[in-house]
Design an enzyme around this catalytic site. Sequence first.
Site, short mmCIF file in Angstrom:
data_model
loop_
_atom_site.label_atom_id
_atom_site.label_comp_id
_atom_site.label_asym_id
_atom_site.label_seq_id
_atom_site.Cartn_x
_atom_site.Cartn_y
_atom_site.Cartn_z
N CYS A 1 -32.10 -48.89 -25.43
CA CYS A 1 -31.24 -49.48 -26.46
C CYS A 1 -31.88 -49.32 -27.84
O CYS A 1 -31.20 -49.01 -28.81
CB CYS A 1 -31.01 -50.97 -26.19
SG CYS A 1 -30.12 -51.32 -24.66
N CYS B 1 -34.49 -53.90 -24.12
CA CYS B 1 -34.13 -52.60 -23.52
C CYS B 1 -34.66 -51.44 -24.36
O CYS B 1 -34.22 -51.24 -25.49
CB CYS B 1 -32.61 -52.56 -23.41
SG CYS B 1 -31.90 -50.96 -23.05
#
Length: 113
Positions: free
Chosen positions: A35, A32
């Site tokens: 993230c 991600c």
Amino acid sequence: MADIKHATDDTFEQIVVQSDKPTLVDFWAAWCGPCRMVAPEIDKLAEKYGDAIQVVKVDTDANPGLMQAFGIMSIPTIAFFAPGEQPRGIQGFRPAETLESIFGLSQYLPAPA
């Protein structure tokens, strides 16, 4: 380096829910992009708040039970667990200062001597 714990489906209850400390939880995954962007912001908060707030990371790919239990549909999700209160969470990248404001973290800093 700040002490950031890692929780799993098996350890989350003990590390986060039963903790007597306010806890900031970063639900993330290695693939991600957002993230990876929020990770240094979480590190900043862990450094700033030290022992006042516990910081925990949860790899959502390795711990799908927690994703389901908390109804997490998008990552990163940053959640704040204060003892005796319902957890609150937000999704997506936010700078450290915004996370501090949203969750009212400054109230947990020790008063200056």
